[in-house]
Design a protein around this motif. Sequence first.
Motif, mmCIF file in Angstrom:
data_model
loop_
_atom_site.group_PDB
_atom_site.id
_atom_site.type_symbol
_atom_site.label_atom_id
_atom_site.label_comp_id
_atom_site.label_asym_id
_atom_site.label_seq_id
_atom_site.Cartn_x
_atom_site.Cartn_y
_atom_site.Cartn_z
ATOM 1 N N LYS A 1 -9.173 12.641 -7.835
ATOM 2 C CA LYS A 1 -8.917 12.585 -6.393
ATOM 3 C C LYS A 1 -7.900 13.670 -6.043
ATOM 4 N N ASP A 2 -7.897 14.073 -4.767
ATOM 5 C CA ASP A 2 -6.998 15.165 -4.352
ATOM 6 C C ASP A 2 -5.540 14.820 -4.657
ATOM 7 N N GLU B 1 -5.912 15.214 5.969
ATOM 8 C CA GLU B 1 -5.983 13.939 6.712
ATOM 9 C C GLU B 1 -4.876 13.885 7.769
ATOM 10 N N GLY C 1 -8.217 6.899 4.071
ATOM 11 C CA GLY C 1 -8.832 6.589 2.779
ATOM 12 C C GLY C 1 -10.249 7.112 2.652
ATOM 13 N N ALA C 2 -10.779 7.730 3.725
ATOM 14 C CA ALA C 2 -12.151 8.274 3.655
ATOM 15 C C ALA C 2 -12.190 9.434 2.662
ATOM 16 N N GLU C 3 -13.289 9.499 1.904
ATOM 17 C CA GLU C 3 -13.429 10.600 0.926
ATOM 18 C C GLU C 3 -13.796 11.874 1.676
ATOM 19 N N LEU D 1 -4.515 5.673 -10.112
ATOM 20 C CA LEU D 1 -5.443 6.594 -9.444
ATOM 21 C C LEU D 1 -6.764 6.565 -10.202
ATOM 22 N N ALA D 2 -7.802 6.102 -9.522
ATOM 23 C CA ALA D 2 -9.134 6.083 -10.147
ATOM 24 C C ALA D 2 -9.752 7.479 -10.044
ATOM 25 N N PRO E 1 -4.274 6.380 0.960
ATOM 26 C CA PRO E 1 -3.677 5.087 0.622
ATOM 27 C C PRO E 1 -4.078 4.602 -0.774
ATOM 28 N N ILE F 1 0.852 -1.200 0.000
ATOM 29 C CA ILE F 1 0.000 0.000 0.000
ATOM 30 C C ILE F 1 0.881 1.240 0.000
ATOM 31 N N TYR G 1 -7.055 -6.608 5.204
ATOM 32 C CA TYR G 1 -5.653 -6.199 5.375
ATOM 33 C C TYR G 1 -4.869 -7.377 5.943
ATOM 34 N N HIS H 1 -6.022 3.293 7.202
ATOM 35 C CA HIS H 1 -7.375 3.009 6.722
ATOM 36 C C HIS H 1 -8.246 4.270 6.791
ATOM 37 N N ASN I 1 -2.170 16.644 1.958
ATOM 38 C CA ASN I 1 -3.162 15.594 1.732
ATOM 39 C C ASN I 1 -2.483 14.233 1.926
ATOM 40 N N SER J 1 -3.521 0.974 -3.174
ATOM 41 C CA SER J 1 -2.912 -0.365 -3.219
ATOM 42 C C SER J 1 -2.772 -0.913 -4.632
HETATM 43 C C1 LIG Z 1 -6.222 0.315 1.540
HETATM 44 C C2 LIG Z 1 -6.773 1.211 0.483
HETATM 45 C C3 LIG Z 1 -6.295 1.107 -0.809
HETATM 46 C C4 LIG Z 1 -6.779 1.950 -1.812
HETATM 47 N N1 LIG Z 1 -6.263 1.843 -3.076
HETATM 48 C C5 LIG Z 1 -6.662 2.701 -4.047
HETATM 49 C C6 LIG Z 1 -6.078 2.649 -5.347
HETATM 50 O O1 LIG Z 1 -5.183 1.854 -5.648
HETATM 51 N N2 LIG Z 1 -6.513 3.567 -6.269
HETATM 52 C C7 LIG Z 1 -7.469 4.494 -5.978
HETATM 53 O O2 LIG Z 1 -7.814 5.310 -6.836
HETATM 54 N N3 LIG Z 1 -8.040 4.556 -4.743
HETATM 55 C C8 LIG Z 1 -7.644 3.700 -3.778
HETATM 56 N N4 LIG Z 1 -8.197 3.770 -2.527
HETATM 57 C C9 LIG Z 1 -9.197 4.808 -2.249
HETATM 58 C C10 LIG Z 1 -8.540 6.156 -1.936
HETATM 59 O O3 LIG Z 1 -7.636 6.047 -0.833
HETATM 60 C C11 LIG Z 1 -9.652 7.154 -1.588
HETATM 61 O O4 LIG Z 1 -10.422 7.401 -2.748
HETATM 62 C C12 LIG Z 1 -9.155 8.441 -0.986
HETATM 63 O O5 LIG Z 1 -10.233 9.178 -0.442
HETATM 64 C C13 LIG Z 1 -8.441 9.314 -1.993
HETATM 65 O O6 LIG Z 1 -8.032 10.471 -1.294
HETATM 66 P P1 LIG Z 1 -7.663 11.852 -1.963
HETATM 67 O O7 LIG Z 1 -8.904 12.371 -2.661
HETATM 68 O O8 LIG Z 1 -7.256 12.650 -0.760
HETATM 69 O O9 LIG Z 1 -6.533 11.587 -2.928
HETATM 70 C C14 LIG Z 1 -7.773 2.912 -1.512
HETATM 71 C C15 LIG Z 1 -8.284 2.995 -0.216
HETATM 72 C C16 LIG Z 1 -7.786 2.149 0.778
HETATM 73 C C17 LIG Z 1 -8.347 2.276 2.172
#
Ligand SMILES: Cc1cc2nc3c(=O)[nH]c(=O)nc-3n(C[C@H](O)[C@H](O)[C@H](O)COP(=O)(O)O)c2cc1C
Length: 205
Positions: A69-70, A107, A98-100, A60-61, A43, A27, A190, A95, A40, A45
């Motif tokens: 995403k931020d 964070e 990872g909240a939106e 990054l989705a 996580p 991760i 995990y 963990h 910011n 993975s």
């Molecule tokens: C363990 C874990 C793994 C994650 N892996 C991914 C990933 O590989 N790609 C992705 O786009 N989001 C992933 N996420 C979701 C992002 O962490 C989540 O969308 C987060 O809010 C993005 O934060 P940001 O907007 O501050 O960048 C993961 C979440 C967790 C908890």
Amino acid sequence: MITRELDALPKRDVYRILTSLVIPRPIAWISTVDAAGRVNLAPFSSFMGVFGPPMLVVTLARRKDGSLKDTHQNLRTNREAVVHLADLPLLEALHASGAEVGPEVSEVERLGLVTAPSLHVAPPRLVAAPVALECRLNREIELGPASTLVLLDVLTAHAADHIWNSEYDCADASLWQPITRLASVAGPNYGALGQTFKLGASELP
Ligand SMILES: Cc1cc2nc3c(=O)[nH]c(=O)nc-3n(C[C@H](O)[C@H](O)[C@H](O)COP(=O)(O)O)c2cc1C
């Protein structure tokens, strides 16, 4: 034997099945800064190291509404990040990060994590993380409308004293418990490094 043809399945099912099979995943716990200097942390993975040129790749989705995403937005803004590897004591904080939440929420502050300045990039590193890799964005590769592969050049590697073997000048996996991502729905989601083995001599290129 269970067999699934992925191109016959809806995207959600493909994601659920493949992320449950490709395990354990490291991760990347990534700090970035926005244009206003706010830190910011999140996580990811879908992540691995590339050890020819020292690089990391992360997928990054897009958010459900199609926005970046931020972390992605911040990488576009200033091309800098610190990628941390967390150990077991940091699991809950990782963990929770990872909240939106909106870009106005740091964070790092919300979770009470202590940071230190990086040497070459603006995002700070997390003091408690056993590994912190200072990175610069090399390039982005679009994988379709909903996700982007980012390639990061690793500039500087930081490791906690307690995971370092000074004879070999590298970290020793038996000295810490890196956490990994497992299936996200069925069973545990995990893990931490458990049994380890040493077979033959470890080779260097
Ligand atoms: C363990 C874990 C793994 C994650 N892996 C991914 C990933 O590989 N790609 C992705 O786009 N989001 C992933 N996420 C979701 C992002 O962490 C989540 O969308 C987060 O809010 C993005 O934060 P940001 O907007 O501050 O960048 C993961 C979440 C967790 C908890």
